[in-house]
Design a protein around this motif. Structure first.
Motif, PDB file in Angstrom:
ATOM      1  N   ALA A  93     122.843  19.608  28.387  1.00  8.50           N
ATOM      2  CA  ALA A  93     124.120  19.581  27.696  1.00  8.50           C
ATOM      3  C   ALA A  93     124.526  20.955  27.201  1.00  8.50           C
ATOM      4  N   VAL A 132     127.461  19.100  31.208  1.00  8.31           N
ATOM      5  CA  VAL A 132     128.701  19.016  30.452  1.00  8.31           C
ATOM      6  C   VAL A 132     129.770  19.874  31.130  1.00  8.31           C
ATOM      7  N   TRP A 171     130.697  14.481  30.707  1.00 11.52           N
ATOM      8  CA  TRP A 171     129.344  14.669  31.242  1.00 11.52           C
ATOM      9  C   TRP A 171     129.296  14.208  32.698  1.00 11.52           C
ATOM     10  N   VAL A 216     130.468  10.759  24.222  1.00  4.33           N
ATOM     11  CA  VAL A 216     130.147  11.342  25.523  1.00  4.33           C
ATOM     12  C   VAL A 216     130.624  10.389  26.611  1.00  4.33           C
TER      13      VAL A 216
END
Length: 871
Positions: free
Chosen positions: A34, A43, A279, A509
């Motif tokens: 991430a 990400v 994501w 997310v």
């Protein structure tokens, strides 16, 4: 009560609160990838939504002192500005919709005028409608806890004991129910409700944005039937609607109620800061697929009867007024299926190049994969969004981060919870017990137990369908994981808003599935964060909705010419058709229902009462399945998951609405396949753009589940394909389609041999991108493409609504065709794959095994369409 934020991974109190960390640190903790400074970060974008201070105003002067003092004693010192504005309008007699964000206090906006009227007028009554029982129960707890004198709120639904129902009709002045109960029980029995209806002051319609498509169209007529009966008793109640943020809420609310509605949309509530990450799971090693196989030029992608939605966490009877109390569920618009594990919506087609005269594709034996020695094209695929979400959920729970994972399907929720539990138990034995799945189809006792465990902090992680998007007021969540775009921006923000309810920092997310729309969104964040949410789409004039609803109204009281105006355009023609068919009889005093029983009308399109899933050896009821999904989920030989336990179906008895199963842990999964054909019935509207034509009209779609594949778990290897003998299903619906001239395709550089693959690829991507312009997801719609359709005599791509009579999605696509198809072309062109992948032109429900597909030629096809099609 123990706060989940102070519980360590092992369950002890030694961990500092997880929310003490900055949201960016929390995001990095969930997974090293991430970190955007790391090469190969998962990400693609981080959006920081800053905290916002609230704006209060004075209490309206008409609020009784006892209500104001009670609310003040509960730390509601003053209303937010939007609450007071909506309440003033409603109390003054104006129909109003308050459309603000999650946790913005919409409840107070309708509670203020409703409770004030009940306190000042001891005879007044209020009717509250929620799309789910859980939401109604939550509101009941909130109103009941105020302990206001003379107000006895009560829930009237399928769980209400018979002994209480008479008391509620006679004594409760604040009745909380759902549209299904109103349709099946209250309106047919309006004479027993006469005392309540003749004193009705307010009708509250909560979460009205959920009433879309066919379900919304049915509810629109249920509300018109309610207005009709209340008018007969001499009342004109005020409608107060609450909605998540939506495009043009006043128009949508007006279409739902048939009344002029004023909208309050400026959100004055405070909000904690939100870190929202997009994501994208990483690429996996390449996997072979067939190359150069000859296939039928007609390809199609059916809307599954098992769509990935779960609007209500209950399958309980909403009516209970029949002899046995076993009415339609009224809970859960349609069933669901995960994209990664979805049965293909049809078997492979025949090798011929001529469409059969009956327009029915020929099923070909085999699984569509290359045999030994076959040529193969290698494409990279992405890691499953289910597995990625499970890993993130396990990471969050191990860190004491209280997390809710939204998964698009029931099976997907089970899979995510199971994988997360296994990972946690490997790290800390016993920690997996703090993760569970939550979905419709569970028994009521199981759902209530899970809700309590989450609220009490016994559970730190929950993998849920959108059953928890509405309903239980979850407090203290730190993070929300959204496994796959939920279909609309309204749902996306509703789900993300479940974190940070206490006003603290929150993390959301969105984990992208390997799907054209998800891929487009994670690489075009402006489509997520820079655009307003969609308008709610519903069509009360749908004849498949209007006709049955007029029959229901005629049962309640004979229809009159004045009533037809209430039901809107098309009512005159619909009544004439019902008279001709023998459903209604015309008399000088109106139109009368001719039969003894009531019409069978299913508001949610689930196909009627649910099928029971029963363990054959013990007779234990495991859960329920909607009839429309039974052919896919519980066909003989199917693998059925329940709370992480695997069962195999021995027998499906459609007549007795029962599937018998036995416990088994096979090393394979099952994937049902069907065949589909389509014919054009009529054309409503069209655009003549030279070599391109754009059409909107009615079509007939015929489908049948004919086989299922067994695939090896892990590798996806197809073990075999087994035949099924299930009845056909026929659907008359609305479609949008475009045609192209062969000459224009040739001029664009599309060879004749590539036309089927080009159209097929364009069809897949168009289905995947339609949710950008309509409040639907790809499981609400189907498609078919052909190099020479017999009804158009040209290369054609169809996209159709998966509901009888249509749901408004095709009309929306027709009206915004240029922007819809432009986004489709851009999504294909910008994908980095060479020959096509799930991120652009492959479909999880393709009936042809994603073959043929011609990615580059699909861009050329769409360029031709966009060049000639007017804006």
């Amino acid at each position: 009560m123990t706060s989940a934020a102070t519980v360590s991974a092992a369950g002890g109190p030694d961990r500092p609160p997880a929310t003490a960390a900055a949201p960016s640190d929390l995001l990095r903790h969930l997974h090293p990838r991430a970190d955007r400074t790391t090469e190969g970060s998962a990400v693609t974008h981080v959006e920081r939504i800053p905290a916002r201070a609230g704006v209060t105003t004075d209490w309206p002067g008409w609020v009784p002192a006892e209500l104001r003092d009670t609310l003040t004693g509960r730390d509601v010192v003053a209303p937010w500005k939007h609450q007071a504005r909506a309440a003033e309008l409603a109390y003054g007699g104006q129909h109003v919709v308050v459309a603000t964000g999650t946790a913005s206090g919409k409840s107070l906006a309708y509670q203020l005028p409703a409770l004030s009227r009940l306190l000042t007028d001891p005879r007044a009554t209020v009717l509250y409608l929620a799309p789910t029982k859980a939401l109604a129960a939550d509101q009941l707890r909130a109103v009941d806890s105020l302990a206001l004198p003379g107000i006895r709120p009560a829930a009237y639904d399928g769980d209400t004991p018979r002994a209480e129902r008479d008391w509620i009709r006679q004594h409760s002045r604040f009745v909380l129910t759902n549209p299904d109960m109103l349709h099946h029980s209250i309106l047919p029995g309006h004479a027993r409700w006469a005392g309540f209806l003749r004193r009705l002051a307010f009708v509250v319609v909560d979460e009205c944005h959920t009433y879309r498509g066919v379900f919304g169209s049915h509810v629109a007529h249920v509300l018109r039937r309610l207005r009709r009966q209340v008018t007969r008793y001499g009342r004109t109640p005020v409608f107060v609607l609450a909605s998540a943020t939506s495009g043009d809420p006043a128009t949508a609310a007006g279409r739902l109620t048939g009344l002029p509605v004023e909208a309050v949309v400026e959100d004055a509530s405070p909000r904690g800061g939100v870190t929202f990450a997009l994501w994208e799971p990483p690429l996996l090693p390449a996997e072979p697929r067939p190359s150069g196989a000859a296939v039928d030029p007609t390809t199609r992608d059916a809307p599954t009867d098992d769509s990935p939605t779960d609007d209500d966490p209950t399958d309980d009877d909403p009516t209970g007024d029949g002899p046995t109390g076993d009415g339609p569920t009224g809970d859960g618009r349609r069933p669901d299926r995960p994209a990664e594990d979805a049965p293909a919506a049809g078997g492979p087609l025949g090798d011929g190049v001529v469409v059969p005269a009956a327009r029915r594709p020929v099923l070909r034996e085999g699984d569509g994969r290359p045999a030994a020695g076959d040529d193969a094209v290698v494409d990279a695929v992405r890691r499953s969004a289910l597995r990625e979400t499970a890993d993130l959920l396990a990471d969050a729970v191990s860190a004491g981060i209280r997390t809710l994972a939204f998964v698009r399907s029931r099976k997907g929720a089970e899979v995510v919870a199971t994988m997360a539990r296994r990972s946690l138990d490997e790290a800390v034995p016993g920690l997996g017990a703090r993760v569970a799945a939550y979905r419709a189809g569970y028994l009521k006792e199981e759902r209530r137990s899970l809700e309590r465990a989450l609220l009490d902090g016994d559970l730190l992680g929950l993998a849920s369908t959108n059953a928890l998007e509405l309903g239980v007021d979850l407090i203290g969540l730190d993070a929300v994981l959204i496994c796959g775009y939920p279909g609309t921006r309204a749902s996306l923000w509703q789900q993300a808003g479940r974190a940070g309810r206490a006003g603290g920092e929150a993390l959301a997310v969105l984990v992208a599935r390997d799907d054209p729309l998800d891929t487009y969104l994670v690489h075009h964040p402006e489509a997520v964060f820079g655009r307003p949410v969609e308008s709610t789409v519903l069509d009360p004039s749908n004849p498949y909705v209007l006709g049955p609803q007029l029959c229901c109204a005629a049962v309640e009281a004979p229809l009159t010419p004045a009533d037809l105006e209430l039901f809107g355009p098309g009512a005159d023609d619909a009544v004439a058709a019902l008279v001709e068919s023998g459903a209604l009889r015309q008399r000088p005093t109106g139109w009368y229902w001719r039969h003894s029983g009531r019409p069978e009308v299913d508001l949610r399109g689930t196909g009627g009462a649910p099928l029971c899933v029963v363990e054959a050896a013990t007779g234990r009821l495991l859960g329920t399945v909607d009839p429309s999904s039974a052919h896919f989920l519980v066909h003989p030989g199917a693998v059925y998951l329940h709370q992480g336990v695997s069962y195999v179906v021995d027998e499906l008895d459609l007549d007795d609405a029962c599937a018998l199963v036995h416990a088994e842990e096979p090393d394979w999964s099952t994937h049902a396949r069907d065949v589909t054909s389509l014919s054009v019935v009529s054309v409503r509207s069209y655009v003549d753009a030279g070599p391109v034509g754009l059409f909107l009209g009615e079509v007939d779609v015929t489908s049948q589940v004919v086989s299922y594949q067994r695939r090896r778990i892990g590798s996806g290897e197809v073990i075999d394909t087994r035949p099924l003998d299930l009845p056909t299903r026929e659907l008359r619906t609305v479609a949008v389609w475009f045609t192209l001239s062969p000459r224009a395709l040739a001029a664009a550089g599309v060879d004749v041999a590539d036309v089927p693959g080009a159209l097929h690829a364009a069809e897949h991507a168009a289905i995947g991108l339609l949710p950008l312009v309509a409040t639907c997801d790809r499981w609400d719609i189907g498609g078919l493409s052909t190099a020479a359709h017999p009804d158009t005599e040209a290369p054609t791509v169809f996209v159709y609504d998966g509901h009888p009579g249509g749901a408004g999605f095709a009309e929306r696509a027709y009206g915004t065709a240029a922007s819809w198809l432009r986004a489709t072309r851009d999504a294909i062109r910008e994908c980095r794959c060479e020959t096509g992948c799930p991120s652009c032109v492959q479909s999880p429900k393709c009936g042809n095994g994603n073959n043929p597909l011609a990615k580059a030629e699909a861009v050329k096809v769409l360029d031709v369409v966009l060049t000639h099609l007017p804006e």
